[in-house]
Design a protein around this motif. Structure first.
Motif, PDB file in Angstrom:
ATOM      1  N   GLN A 131      38.796  33.646  45.083  1.00 45.79           N
ATOM      2  CA  GLN A 131      39.048  34.992  44.457  1.00 45.79           C
ATOM      3  C   GLN A 131      39.050  34.697  42.766  1.00 45.79           C
ATOM      4  N   PHE A 132      39.101  33.451  42.354  1.00 55.05           N
ATOM      5  CA  PHE A 132      38.814  33.513  41.051  1.00 55.05           C
ATOM      6  C   PHE A 132      37.951  32.631  40.420  1.00 55.05           C
ATOM      7  N   PHE A 153      45.313  22.544  36.660  1.00 56.88           N
ATOM      8  CA  PHE A 153      43.984  23.235  36.844  1.00 56.88           C
ATOM      9  C   PHE A 153      43.796  24.360  35.784  1.00 56.88           C
TER      10      PHE A 153
ATOM     11  N   VAL B 230      45.096  38.211  45.481  1.00 60.78           N
ATOM     12  CA  VAL B 230      44.690  38.784  44.943  1.00 60.78           C
ATOM     13  C   VAL B 230      43.285  39.131  45.287  1.00 60.78           C
ATOM     14  N   LYS B 231      42.643  40.177  45.358  1.00 63.84           N
ATOM     15  CA  LYS B 231      41.096  40.396  45.935  1.00 63.84           C
ATOM     16  C   LYS B 231      40.174  40.158  44.859  1.00 63.84           C
ATOM     17  N   GLY B 233      39.483  38.346  41.555  1.00 68.57           N
ATOM     18  CA  GLY B 233      40.213  37.406  40.766  1.00 68.57           C
ATOM     19  C   GLY B 233      39.656  37.563  39.096  1.00 68.57           C
ATOM     20  N   ARG B 234      38.515  38.004  38.937  1.00 66.57           N
ATOM     21  CA  ARG B 234      37.862  38.172  37.444  1.00 66.57           C
ATOM     22  C   ARG B 234      38.606  39.461  36.812  1.00 66.57           C
ATOM     23  N   PHE B 236      41.357  40.991  37.722  1.00 68.97           N
ATOM     24  CA  PHE B 236      42.663  40.780  37.562  1.00 68.97           C
ATOM     25  C   PHE B 236      42.999  39.789  36.420  1.00 68.97           C
ATOM     26  N   GLU B 258      45.698  29.072  51.187  1.00 69.02           N
ATOM     27  CA  GLU B 258      44.401  29.629  51.840  1.00 69.02           C
ATOM     28  C   GLU B 258      43.630  28.146  52.159  1.00 69.02           C
ATOM     29  N   TYR B 259      44.011  27.192  51.563  1.00 70.22           N
ATOM     30  CA  TYR B 259      42.977  26.069  51.615  1.00 70.22           C
ATOM     31  C   TYR B 259      43.631  25.274  52.528  1.00 70.22           C
ATOM     32  N   ALA B 272      43.077  21.049  45.056  1.00 66.93           N
ATOM     33  CA  ALA B 272      43.256  22.552  44.921  1.00 66.93           C
ATOM     34  C   ALA B 272      43.838  23.369  45.905  1.00 66.93           C
ATOM     35  N   THR B 276      48.160  26.072  43.055  1.00 66.48           N
ATOM     36  CA  THR B 276      47.725  25.525  42.015  1.00 66.48           C
ATOM     37  C   THR B 276      46.909  26.547  41.273  1.00 66.48           C
ATOM     38  N   ILE B 277      46.060  27.090  41.893  1.00 71.97           N
ATOM     39  CA  ILE B 277      45.104  27.861  41.146  1.00 71.97           C
ATOM     40  C   ILE B 277      45.871  29.102  40.369  1.00 71.97           C
ATOM     41  N   TYR B 278      46.829  29.541  41.173  1.00 65.87           N
ATOM     42  CA  TYR B 278      47.650  31.028  40.744  1.00 65.87           C
ATOM     43  C   TYR B 278      48.026  30.433  39.341  1.00 65.87           C
ATOM     44  N   ALA B 280      47.334  28.164  37.103  1.00 70.24           N
ATOM     45  CA  ALA B 280      46.328  28.134  36.378  1.00 70.24           C
ATOM     46  C   ALA B 280      46.161  29.584  35.843  1.00 70.24           C
ATOM     47  N   VAL B 281      45.848  30.405  36.781  1.00 66.00           N
ATOM     48  CA  VAL B 281      45.578  31.744  36.315  1.00 66.00           C
ATOM     49  C   VAL B 281      46.762  32.645  35.494  1.00 66.00           C
ATOM     50  N   LYS B 283      48.861  30.651  33.557  1.00 63.55           N
ATOM     51  CA  LYS B 283      48.814  29.943  32.491  1.00 63.55           C
ATOM     52  C   LYS B 283      47.629  30.780  31.415  1.00 63.55           C
ATOM     53  N   GLN B 284      46.603  30.838  31.987  1.00 61.40           N
ATOM     54  CA  GLN B 284      45.440  31.190  31.277  1.00 61.40           C
ATOM     55  C   GLN B 284      45.487  32.879  30.764  1.00 61.40           C
TER      56      GLN B 284
END
Lengths: 241, 472
Positions: A131-132, A153, B230-231, B233-234, B236, B258-259, B272, B276-278, B280-281, B283-284
């Motif tokens: 997704q990202f 990450f 989220v479909k 990501g960018r 979003f 999903e991993y 990952a 953990t990816i969410y 990061a998203v 936080k950023q």
């Protein structure tokens, strides 16, 4: 930067491979200014002897084969070779180990590398999220990553502030900041590496799938860091119709 | 100039007229509940638009003329709410396109979530929407609830599910069931919701669109999301970075990794996880991540009251009338990454001069169990004037005998209004306490039932304020 890295990538893809060997991965990293050791790929024993002389003993040998990506399992990393005599003997040994592990292994050469002063071990990695997009990972190496999974990450590209926060937010941060009277590690060097990896992947996002810089040795403040081992997995090239 | 997104989504929240496609007189049916919602809100004078039930088999429902087709609908129809079976939806969409209606809520389920046939229908619907500039919420959702305009497509009847009053919180949920349960709960907790959107399969309108919209929605000052996935990501991240600079966004993310099944070839890949990816998203992009449902609304409540009065730093002052509660709050200050304020000499002197000898001046300041409201005033006055204090947590055990309940409520409300430092209150207790807590909240002081939750909510304010000052 990008052109140099692309040359390496295209050469690997043209050989029908997506997994880069350490030597190739480090060339890509080097193109973006990441600190890699002064290593040379020897195809013959004579070359190896010559390079060892240039680098200065003791040296390490690492055999490069697309079929052997877990080098320590195959015993194709031999360390602390002190003389030309020993190098000749280890040259035989490393090839024999490779043949025993994978008789069909294609051997690209043997990397002659300086013995590195140990430092605090960190890991920097990249993976691609469906997704990202690409995400960068940072953590301390060894058991911190293996057992405690103490990693963090961010989505690429990252800012310097992101990089600094990543370093600070892992639980093992005191080890880098200097626990128990130790000198603090070169955190600026880590930050700079994270930013360079981010830039590299941002430029080459169509090619790079995954990446591990593991381990990276980080030295004391002001003394930098060095990528000890690296892997890059490329994306399958899109079939042209 | 009105932003494009505002223009596009406005009919969902405030339509001149709504068509309820699949309206029926059979009690309890989705098409009946939605019709009833609009009708009741019209009778109450909240919904000001026209209501057009659509059903080929009926002529009249509860005195309302029923239209037999979309084609017959009056031209002021701005919003279509669809609750007919999935296979009929694509054709209905074509008629809607022809009619020129630009906003559609598809309540009906049985699409992409059920497999290939449903996905094909979804693609067809999306194609019609894109070609004709129609925005779609859903399918497979409960749609929209806006207390101020009376739009309510939640197909759970009022006698079974309470509706919350209006307020500055927007709530967006992928899950319809979660949205409904949440609205019911918010109603009970006295939390005001300005707009609720449940988008189900989010065929078209998604989180990013709603974030863009809420940037411009003056009635909303905090946006809460319940996200499963989220479909894009960018898109979003772009939208999130934009809105968080203007108003706080709180997200509760659920969903399994999903991993899990995917074998990663690199070390990093194996470490990952979706979570953990969410992380990061969030936080950023400056999105505040809620640990759970309770945390989400604790934060929302704090922002709803204090969004324009964020703390200038992380130094917390604590006032209590019970020693234990003060200790719990101090522990929480450390746990949530805040600092205990060092009171100035001047404040300490002021408190000591005005306190009886057995009250404890310090941080925490303990006004002790024989306190009256006036002693609280002295403490709050001292903290508010102390340059070393950025934010104040006031613990009020309403049970102590000499404390005048109404007066302490008055004092807290007064300082919340006149001081530039945010105040949150903690009130532990049963029904009586809850009643006072409600009164306090109505006067702009968010109240929490435990010191941990009060401090954790304050930590959210501190973190967001820091984000606004320094960026992600």
């Amino acid at each position: 930067m990008k052109e140099e890295a692309l040359k390496v990538i295209e050469s690997v893809l043209s050989q029908g491979r997506t997994a880069m060997v350490e030597y190739e991965a480090k060339q890509v990293l080097k193109a973006y200014g990441l600190p890699v050791p002064e290593e040379k790929l020897a195809k013959t024993l004579d070359e190896a002897l010559k390079y060892a002389e240039e680098i200065g003993y003791p040296v390490a040998l690492k055999l490069m084969s697309p079929q052997i990506l877990h080098k320590s399992d195959a015993k194709v990393v031999l360390l602390n070779i002190k003389s030309p005599e020993e190098l000749k003997q280890k040259w035989e040994e490393i090839h024999e180990n490779a043949r025993r592990y994978r008789p069909d292994a294609e051997i690209l050469g043997v990397l002659v590398a300086p013995m590195l002063k140990p430092g605090r071990e960190i890991i920097i990695g990249v993976t691609e999220d469906p997704q990202f997009g690409h995400a960068i990972m940072f953590g301390l190496g060894g058991i911190f990553v293996e057992v405690l999974k103490d990693v963090t990450f961010r989505i690429i590209p990252i800012t310097e502030r992101d990089a600094r926060k990543m370093v600070r937010e892992i639980k093992g941060y005191p080890i880098l900041a200097g626990a128990r009277g130790e000198e603090p590690a070169d955190i600026d060097a880590i930050v700079s590496m994270l930013l360079k990896v981010s830039e590299l992947v941002d430029d080459l996002r169509d090619y790079i799938k995954e990446m591990d810089l593991n381990p990276v040795f980080v030295y004391e403040k002001g003394k930098g860091a060095v990528v000890v081992d690296a892997r890059i997995i490329l994306k399958e090239p899109k079939k042209e119709n | 100039m009105v932003e494009k997104i505002v223009e596009e989504l406005r009919p969902f929240f405030d339509p001149k007229a709504v068509a309820i496609i699949g309206a029926t007189n059979k009690k309890g049916k989705v098409g009946n509940v939605i019709f009833e919602n609009f009708k009741t809100n019209k009778e109450r004078g909240i919904f000001k638009g026209n209501i057009y039930p659509v059903n080929p088999k009926l002529d009249e429902i509860d005195g309302y003329k029923v239209y037999h087709s979309v084609e017959e609908l009056p031209d002021d129809t701005e919003l279509a709410v669809i609750s007919i079976p999935a296979p009929f939806v694509p054709d209905t969409m074509r008629q809607i396109a022809k009619k020129g209606i630009k906003a559609v809520i598809i309540i009906t389920g049985g699409f992409g979530e059920l497999g290939e046939e449903g996905k094909k229908m979804e693609r067809e619907i999306l194609e019609i929407a894109r070609e004709n500039g129609i925005r779609v919420i859903g399918p497979n959702c409960v749609g929209v609830y806006v207390p101020d305009t009376g739009v309510d497509t939640v197909f759970l009847p009022e006698e079974k599910m309470d509706r919350p009053k209006s307020g500055p919180i927007a709530f967006v949920s992928q899950s319809g069931a979660f949205a409904a349960a949440m609205l019911d709960w918010a109603a009970g907790a006295g939390i005001g919701i300005g707009k609720m959107v449940s988008y189900g399969n989010k065929l078209d309108v998604d989180d990013a669109d709603l974030m863009e919209y809420f940037i411009h929605d003056e009635g909303i000052n905090v946006v809460t999301f319940y996200i499963e996935g989220v479909k894009d990501g960018r898109k979003f991240m772009e939208a999130a970075k934009k809105i968080t600079k203007v108003k706080p966004v709180i997200a509760l993310k659920s969903g399994r990794s999903e991993y899990g099944a995917k074998a990663a070839s690199s070390h990093t890949g194996s470490l990952a996880g979706a979570d953990t990816i969410y992380d990061a998203v969030f936080k950023q992009t400056g999105i505040i991540r809620a640990e759970d449902f309770e945390h989400m609304f604790d934060l929302a409540k704090a922002f709803a009251a204090l969004k324009d009065k964020l703390p200038k730093g992380d130094r917390i002052g604590i006032i209590t009338d019970g020693g234990g509660a003060g200790v719990m709050a101090s522990d929480a200050v450390a746990r949530f990454g805040l600092k205990m304020a060092d009171l100035s000499e001047e404040t300490l002197r002021y408190l000591k001069e005005n306190f009886p000898p057995h009250a404890v001046a310090g941080n925490p300041t303990d006004v002790v169990g024989d306190t009256d409201a006036e002693r609280y005033r002295i403490a709050i006055e001292g903290f508010v004037n102390d340059p070393n204090v950025d934010a104040i947590v006031v613990i009020v055990l309403f049970q102590v005998p000499l404390l005048e309940e109404e007066k302490i409520i008055e004092i807290l409300a007064e300082y919340q209004k006149k001081s530039d430092k945010p105040i949150v209150a903690v009130a532990m207790g049963g029904e009586k306490t809850e009643r006072y807590a409600r009164m306090l909240e109505e006067r702009g002081v968010p109240v929490y039932p435990t010191p941990e939750r009060g401090v954790r909510a304050m930590a959210g304010l501190v973190k967001y304020a820091e984000y606004l000052r320094k960026g992600a």
